[in-house]
Design a protein around this motif. Structure first.
Motif, PDB file in Angstrom:
ATOM      1  N   THR A   1     -53.897  24.560 -14.388  1.00  0.00           N
ATOM      2  CA  THR A   1     -52.681  25.090 -13.770  1.00  0.00           C
ATOM      3  C   THR A   1     -51.435  24.635 -14.518  1.00  0.00           C
ATOM      4  OG1 THR A   1     -52.659  23.201 -12.240  1.00  0.00           O
ATOM      5  CG2 THR A   1     -53.748  25.224 -11.495  1.00  0.00           C
ATOM      6  N   CYS A   2     -51.612  23.843 -15.553  1.00  0.00           N
ATOM      7  CA  CYS A   2     -50.502  23.372 -16.384  1.00  0.00           C
ATOM      8  C   CYS A   2     -50.175  24.431 -17.440  1.00  0.00           C
ATOM      9  CB  CYS A   2     -50.899  22.065 -17.059  1.00  0.00           C
ATOM     10  SG  CYS A   2     -52.384  22.233 -18.097  1.00  0.00           S
TER      11      CYS A   2
ATOM     12  N   THR B   1     -51.479  21.872 -22.457  1.00  0.00           N
ATOM     13  CA  THR B   1     -52.832  21.580 -22.937  1.00  0.00           C
ATOM     14  C   THR B   1     -53.337  22.716 -23.816  1.00  0.00           C
ATOM     15  OG1 THR B   1     -53.351  20.237 -20.988  1.00  0.00           O
ATOM     16  CG2 THR B   1     -55.216  21.137 -22.217  1.00  0.00           C
TER      17      THR B   1
ATOM     18  N   ARG C   1     -51.189  17.908 -15.819  1.00  0.00           N
ATOM     19  CA  ARG C   1     -49.813  18.394 -15.717  1.00  0.00           C
ATOM     20  C   ARG C   1     -49.211  18.770 -17.068  1.00  0.00           C
ATOM     21  NH1 ARG C   1     -47.506  13.388 -12.027  1.00  0.00           N
ATOM     22  NH2 ARG C   1     -48.933  13.623 -10.232  1.00  0.00           N
ATOM     23  N   CYS C   2     -49.641  18.128 -18.135  1.00  0.00           N
ATOM     24  CA  CYS C   2     -48.991  18.316 -19.431  1.00  0.00           C
ATOM     25  C   CYS C   2     -49.495  19.579 -20.121  1.00  0.00           C
ATOM     26  CB  CYS C   2     -49.246  17.111 -20.331  1.00  0.00           C
ATOM     27  SG  CYS C   2     -50.993  16.815 -20.721  1.00  0.00           S
TER      28      CYS C   2
ATOM     29  N   LYS D   1     -50.617  26.170 -20.743  1.00  0.00           N
ATOM     30  CA  LYS D   1     -51.884  26.099 -21.460  1.00  0.00           C
ATOM     31  C   LYS D   1     -51.966  27.140 -22.566  1.00  0.00           C
ATOM     32  CE  LYS D   1     -54.057  28.954 -17.858  1.00  0.00           C
ATOM     33  NZ  LYS D   1     -55.133  29.015 -16.836  1.00  0.00           N
TER      34      LYS D   1
ATOM     35  N   HIS E   1     -50.685  10.507 -16.426  1.00  0.00           N
ATOM     36  CA  HIS E   1     -49.627  11.513 -16.470  1.00  0.00           C
ATOM     37  C   HIS E   1     -48.435  11.112 -17.336  1.00  0.00           C
ATOM     38  CE1 HIS E   1     -51.854  13.858 -13.654  1.00  0.00           C
ATOM     39  NE2 HIS E   1     -51.824  12.909 -12.729  1.00  0.00           N
TER      40      HIS E   1
END
Length: 375
Positions: A334-335, A312, A309-310, A337, A216
């Motif tokens: 869920t990040c 993407t 998390r980041c 995107k 992360h």
């Protein structure tokens, strides 16, 4: 022109002739690089070395498999020597790396942007086939032109870490591979610790998201193409080959005899024999098709996609079979995107947009620029 001229010298199906022809082309380019370097023409010398390195890679690919063919090892070493020569001719020069990873080290290069200084860093990870040289010409030079530092490396099952030199098979838990690479990056004064991104191409389209799900400290991730893993595609290909549904549903826990007809079919097809019986088993360190299937089952984003998390970027090329799960991976994220589709009408519909790689660079780096402006 060099490619077409080399192919004209090769008879279809002649792997030995293929090796000799590509090796001769590459050796000729190294000689051209020698002449350019002697005349103090560093750009011409390094460009000839990079092309030679690609052609050495072409030479040895039909020789994949275990036991390792001595010709493969010879061409691979010439390829790495060509890259080392080219790396030293850039300004600033590329820095060779040996990154500790558990009980061994991973070879790579730090490719600095012109002018040096503290910059964002793009870490590039490979897939099944390419080496750090192909990553250099396929990703690192484009990053360098845009003011990014880039770090390229061979992980387990890739290039120098594969049976070429170290005998280390591939592994699915790529977060454990990328973690020491990020550790190295964070020790450098020339890397902005808040702007480290990871990109993967081909199987790297699984390896990069898998790494981002557990590492992360990454500020961005790019997958080209987005790939859920190996197991889904493997089962789909078996179904297409007529494997009984009961056997497919039982995978990976099936007896060797259940897959014996499949392996016979693989051995009878030249392309499948290379892709699975020679390359696949070798890269995975598998002793049989059943072992290969079991090992492949670990390559999955099941239970992992939601941990990224980041921001993407998921890429998908229209005619690339490996893009079949890209939308599934994107939907599971869920990040923050972004989904980017490349088409045949753009000349970018093939695997990794390889016939129009510059279009991928434009869209991917424009996206990454925007992500890092907000960091």
């Amino acid at each position: 022109g060099e490619i077409l001229a080399t192919i004209k010298e090769i008879e279809p199906g002649d792997d030995d002739g293929w090796y000799r022809a590509w090796l001769a082309t590459a050796d000729r380019l190294v000689a051209q690089a020698d002449a350019s370097a002697a005349g103090r023409h560093p750009v011409s010398a390094r460009e000839a070395c990079l092309r030679a390195g690609v052609y050495y890679g072409n030479a040895y690919r039909p020789l994949y498999g275990s036991p390792v063919d001595p010709r493969l090892l010879e061409a691979f070493r010439r390829q790495m020597a060509a890259l080392a020569r080219a790396a030293a001719l850039f300004d600033p020069p590329f820095e060779p790396l040996e990154i500790p990873c558990e009980s061994t080290t991973m070879p790579g290069y730090f490719v600095p942007a012109p002018g040096g200084g503290r910059r964002p860093l793009l870490i590039s990870t490979n897939g099944y086939d390419a080496t750090i040289l192909e990553m250099c010409v396929g990703t690192a030079l484009a990053a360098r032109r845009r003011g990014y530092h880039c770090l390229i490396f061979d992980g387990p099952g890739q290039g120098g870490m594969l049976l070429f030199e170290q005998g280390v098979a591939m592994r699915p838990d790529w977060e454990e591979v990328v973690r020491p690479v990020v550790d190295h990056a964070l020790e450098r004064d020339d890397v902005d610790p808040a702007r480290i991104a990871l990109i993967g191409w081909s199987l790297g389209g699984y390896l990069a998201p898998r790494a981002a799900s557990g590492e992360h400290r990454l500020a961005a991730c790019l997958a080209d193409p987005g790939l859920w893993g190996l197991f889904r595609g493997l089962k789909a290909r078996m179904a297409a080959a007529g494997v009984p549904q009961a056997v497919i549903e039982a995978l990976p826990d099936v007896d060797e005899s259940a897959l014996a007809p499949v392996f016979e079919g693989i051995q009878a097809d030249r392309g499948a024999r290379w892709a699975v019986a020679r390359r696949g088993l070798w890269v995975q360190g598998a002793g049989s098709l059943t072992d290969f299937v079991r090992r492949s089952s670990g390559y999955t984003m099941d239970g992992r996609a939601g941990a990224i998390r980041c921001p993407t970027l998921i890429a998908a090329a229209e005619d690339d079979p490996l893009s079949f799960s890209a939308r599934d991976l994107y939907d599971a994220l869920t990040c923050p995107k972004t989904f980017v589709r490349f088409t045949s009408a753009e000349g970018a519909g093939e695997h990794c947009e390889i016939l129009n790689r510059s279009l991928f660079h434009q869209r991917a780096f424009d996206w990454l620029d925007e992500v890092f402006r907000q960091t």
